[in-house]
Design a protein around this motif. Structure first.
Motif, short mmCIF file in Angstrom:
data_model
loop_
_atom_site.label_atom_id
_atom_site.label_comp_id
_atom_site.label_asym_id
_atom_site.label_seq_id
_atom_site.Cartn_x
_atom_site.Cartn_y
_atom_site.Cartn_z
N LEU A 59 44.23 32.54 42.07
CA LEU A 59 43.38 33.59 41.22
C LEU A 59 42.90 32.50 39.81
O LEU A 59 43.66 31.91 39.20
CB LEU A 59 44.04 34.50 40.88
CG LEU A 59 43.56 35.66 40.02
CD1 LEU A 59 42.53 36.62 40.77
CD2 LEU A 59 44.27 36.52 39.16
N LEU B 293 40.38 32.77 36.42
CA LEU B 293 39.59 33.64 35.49
C LEU B 293 38.78 32.75 34.62
O LEU B 293 39.32 31.73 34.07
CB LEU B 293 40.36 34.78 34.60
CG LEU B 293 40.71 36.07 35.28
CD1 LEU B 293 41.52 35.86 36.18
CD2 LEU B 293 41.31 36.73 34.01
N LEU C 204 36.17 35.45 30.92
CA LEU C 204 35.94 36.82 31.13
C LEU C 204 35.78 37.56 29.99
O LEU C 204 36.57 37.15 28.82
CB LEU C 204 37.39 37.31 31.92
CG LEU C 204 37.16 38.73 32.34
CD1 LEU C 204 36.61 39.24 33.45
CD2 LEU C 204 38.77 39.24 32.41
N ASP D 294 44.51 30.40 35.16
CA ASP D 294 44.64 30.45 36.62
C ASP D 294 45.96 30.74 37.01
O ASP D 294 47.04 30.32 36.19
CB ASP D 294 44.10 29.12 37.22
CG ASP D 294 44.73 27.87 36.72
OD1 ASP D 294 45.81 27.71 36.93
OD2 ASP D 294 43.95 27.13 36.09
N THR E 8 42.51 42.80 30.77
CA THR E 8 42.37 41.73 31.55
C THR E 8 42.82 42.16 32.91
O THR E 8 41.99 41.79 33.87
CB THR E 8 43.37 40.65 30.87
OG1 THR E 8 42.89 40.27 29.86
CG2 THR E 8 42.87 39.37 31.83
N SER F 216 40.40 44.57 34.55
CA SER F 216 39.24 43.57 35.02
C SER F 216 39.02 43.13 36.29
O SER F 216 38.37 42.76 36.95
CB SER F 216 38.86 42.73 33.67
OG SER F 216 38.59 43.28 32.53
N ILE F 217 40.22 42.33 36.51
CA ILE F 217 40.61 41.52 37.68
C ILE F 217 40.07 42.40 38.98
O ILE F 217 39.55 42.01 39.83
CB ILE F 217 42.12 41.08 37.91
CG1 ILE F 217 42.13 39.90 36.54
CG2 ILE F 217 42.52 40.47 39.13
CD1 ILE F 217 43.72 39.39 36.44
N SER G 170 33.86 34.97 35.31
CA SER G 170 33.98 35.17 36.80
C SER G 170 35.37 35.36 37.02
O SER G 170 36.32 34.90 36.07
CB SER G 170 33.79 33.90 37.54
OG SER G 170 34.56 32.84 37.09
N VAL G 171 35.95 36.06 38.08
CA VAL G 171 37.29 36.17 38.65
C VAL G 171 37.17 35.69 40.06
O VAL G 171 36.86 36.24 40.87
CB VAL G 171 37.70 37.61 38.43
CG1 VAL G 171 39.12 37.83 39.08
CG2 VAL G 171 37.87 37.92 37.30
N ASP H 186 34.14 35.23 44.00
CA ASP H 186 34.13 35.68 42.98
C ASP H 186 34.16 37.14 42.89
O ASP H 186 33.12 37.80 43.16
CB ASP H 186 32.74 35.15 42.13
CG ASP H 186 32.73 35.76 40.82
OD1 ASP H 186 33.71 36.28 40.20
OD2 ASP H 186 31.97 35.38 39.90
#
Ligand code: SF4
Length: 604
Positions: A5, A7, A10, A30, A50, A53-54, A68-69, A75
């Motif tokens: 993962l 980010l 963000l 990450d 946070t 948001s993911i 971006s995630v 993404d």
């Protein structure tokens, strides 16, 4: 370690009447396969936003403005909503702080786990049922056949959290987001859940994003740590480096504000002021108003997240030139070694509080709950007796029974030698001023319709403190000054204050009637660590100045180490061990005390 993962930049904003609130403001990190990445910080710093948001599970007023995630090659922020559904639960799962709100109350636990399996796998019919039972057994739920047919309300907090973990891990997600997964649990159950998460993560190679405010949990679980403040990450470091020497002044202050045996001799470090409103436009460092080390440049130029080597980064101008900040010392000193010479103020002997269980139309008594079952304790003048134990152990009932807020079934409570049980209302009124209580929740314990002046005056009037209104007003000003609030606070309502300020008002209310003893029922457990430090410092200085005695009810061992002179450990309505803080905390004799102390996650 390749990132599962990632980010980048963000930004999540909330549209509020005051303008755009930047809850997450340019967050990058990450997480690798099999890694536990801890995100720490106090309430309102952007940790949970946070996480949401993911998964794109934001409330209506929030939106992702930028960034971006990436989950592997995808993404997540660029996917249409229909394509997000298979990601949630299957590739990225989430567990929350409060399992009773996250689990559906009208579906059995087994059905909820089965739904995840049928939505995300090809399993059907009896194969689903078999897998449900395997999963419930894997998370340590005893008797899974029976439990799978039960509803959330029939399970204990620990079992509910296990059921939620079983549902989250049903389809082997690549990433598990755990938002304060043990905050609502007792310390021994917390230890079991953390061990379970550790084991499952190691077995399955999952990436774990652990959101917590508890540095002890971080020390036990995390491979890497990120500290958030006012919507930004201000420090990232491998666990060992972080605990050896945190680099950002905010992270250093968080450590210094933690109570413990090492801090007994003095006051805890405080972080002055509050987190700035995230609707403000920031020019310089967001921590500048609270930072002891701030200098001119901090006001005018926002610091970048600087690379410090060995995987460390910190957002502070000082780290550009200075070498790494020195090690944080937390050497333990003997806890509570002072002799117990002071006079006994309050003594409870063989105290029992039994509640009848009534059933049927005629409400016949069919049994009793022995909430308190033969408790004996003594609180001495100017000293603190900590009553320690897990939820349901009977601590709060003891607190209320010694104050005669609930009637004891049997036993004796003597205040300055006078028997309190059996006193009439008028008889009790004579002692009401001498014994006060401060509750856990400063939001619920103050009447929202009363101004602070009325809240403080109410007790004074009914107990005849002060000659007249003018005298009472003078006393109020002095009280507010004593608890660190301005005199103007008198004219305001509780909702206009922060949690810590409300707890100060509650303490001022208790002090208004000139007590000798205050029962403090978990007074800091709803507060952040920096606010907790302020309240503990205040309680300690009031004890030193006014000679107050505290019966301090808590489950927080670090607070006990910092504050208590004597400790009594309760479980199942009984005290199983008591003695000086040094004896009980350093050389626990009872198996339950040892289990309780052993379950506390420690940073040392
Ligand atoms: Fe403190 Fe300045 Fe560093 Fe900000 S940049 S944390 S104000 S020293």
């Amino acid at each position: 370690m390749s990132a599962v993962l990632e980010l980048q930049g963000l930004r999540t904003v909330l549209d509020t009447p005051e303008g755009e609130l930047r809850a997450v403001d340019g967050v990058d990190f990450d997480i690798g396969k099999g890694e536990c990445f801890a995100l720490v910080g106090e309430s309102g710093c952007g940790k949970s936003m946070t996480a949401l948001s993911i998964l794109r599970l934001l409330p209506d007023v929030a939106r992702i403005a930028q960034g971006s995630v990436r989950l592997g090659e995808v993404d997540l922020l660029a996917l249409p909503e229909a394509a997000m559904r298979p990601v949630r639960g299957k590739r990225v799962a989430m567990i929350f702080q409060e399992p009773s709100t996250a689990l559906n109350p009208v579906l059995t636990v087994g059905r909820q786990v089965a739904e995840v399996l049928t939505r995300h796998t090809a399993l059907r019919g009896s194969a689903v049922q078999r897998r449900v039972l395997e999963l419930l057994a894997a998370v340590g739920i005893p008797d899974p056949e029976r439990r799978s047919g039960e509803y959330a309300f029939q399970l204990s907090g620990g079992l509910r959290q296990r059921a939620m973990i079983a549902a989250a891990l049903a389809v082997d997600p690549e990433v598990l987001v755990a938002d304060e997964p043990t905050t609502a649990l007792d310390v021994t159950i917390q230890a079991q859940i953390l061990e379970l998460l550790n084991k499952l993560q190691a077995e399955r190679g999952m990436a774990l994003l652990l959101i917590t405010h508890d540095l002890g949990i971080v020390a036990q679980m995390a491979h890497r740590v990120a500290v958030m403040y006012a919507g930004e990450i201000v420090e990232v470091a491998p666990r060992e480096a972080f605990f050896r020497a945190p680099q950002h002044p905010y992270a250093q202050k968080l450590f210094a504000a933690l109570p413990g045996a090492a801090q007994r001799a003095g006051a805890l470090a405080q972080i002055p002021g509050q987190v700035p409103p995230l609707t403000a436009a920031f020019r310089g460092c967001r921590f500048v108003e609270r930072c002891d080390l701030a200098f001119e440049r901090c006001r005018n130029e926002a610091p970048a997240l600087l690379e410090l080597g060995e995987g460390r980064r910190a957002r502070c101008h000082l780290r550009e030139t200075a070498h790494a900040a020195p090690r944080v010392a937390r050497t333990a000193e003997p806890a509570g070694a002072e002799p117990a010479a002071a006079r006994v103020l309050l003594e409870a002997t063989d105290l029992k509080v039994h509640f009848p269980i009534r059933r049927g139309v005629f409400r016949r008594t069919v049994g009793v709950v022995k909430a308190v079952d033969g408790v004996s304790l003594a609180v001495r003048e100017g000293r603190t007796l900590a009553l320690v134990g897990e939820s349901g152990s009977g601590k709060t009932t003891v607190g209320k029974a010694v104050l005669q807020l609930i009637r004891a079934t049997a036993g004796s409570v003597r205040y300055q030698g006078e028997e309190m049980t059996g006193l009439s209302r008028t008889g009790l009124m004579r002692h009401r001023g001498a014994m006060q209580i401060v509750f856990q929740d400063p939001y619920a314990s103050l009447n929202p319709r009363m101004r602070v002046a009325d809240i403080l005056a109410e007790g004074m009037r009914s107990l005849g403190v002060g000659r007249d209104d003018a005298d009472r007003t003078r006393r109020m000003d002095a009280l507010l000054e004593q608890v660190g609030l301005p005199a103007q606070a008198k004219g305001r309502y509780p909702h206009e204050f922060s949690g810590g300020q409300r707890q100060r008002i509650a303490i001022a209310r208790a002090l208004a009637v000139e007590p000798k003893l205050i029962v403090c029922d978990e007074p800091t457990s709803a507060l952040d660590v920096s606010v907790q430090a302020q309240i503990l410092n205040l309680l300690k200085s009031l004890q030193d100045r006014l000679g107050l005695a505290y019966l301090f009810i808590t489950h927080n061992i670090a607070v006990v180490e910092y504050l208590a002179h004597e400790v009594a450990v309760m479980t199942g309505g009984r005290i199983v061990e008591q003695g000086t803080a040094a004896e009980v905390l350093r050389r626990p004799r009872h198996a339950y005390t040892r289990a309780l102390l052993g379950a506390v996650p420690r940073i040392d």
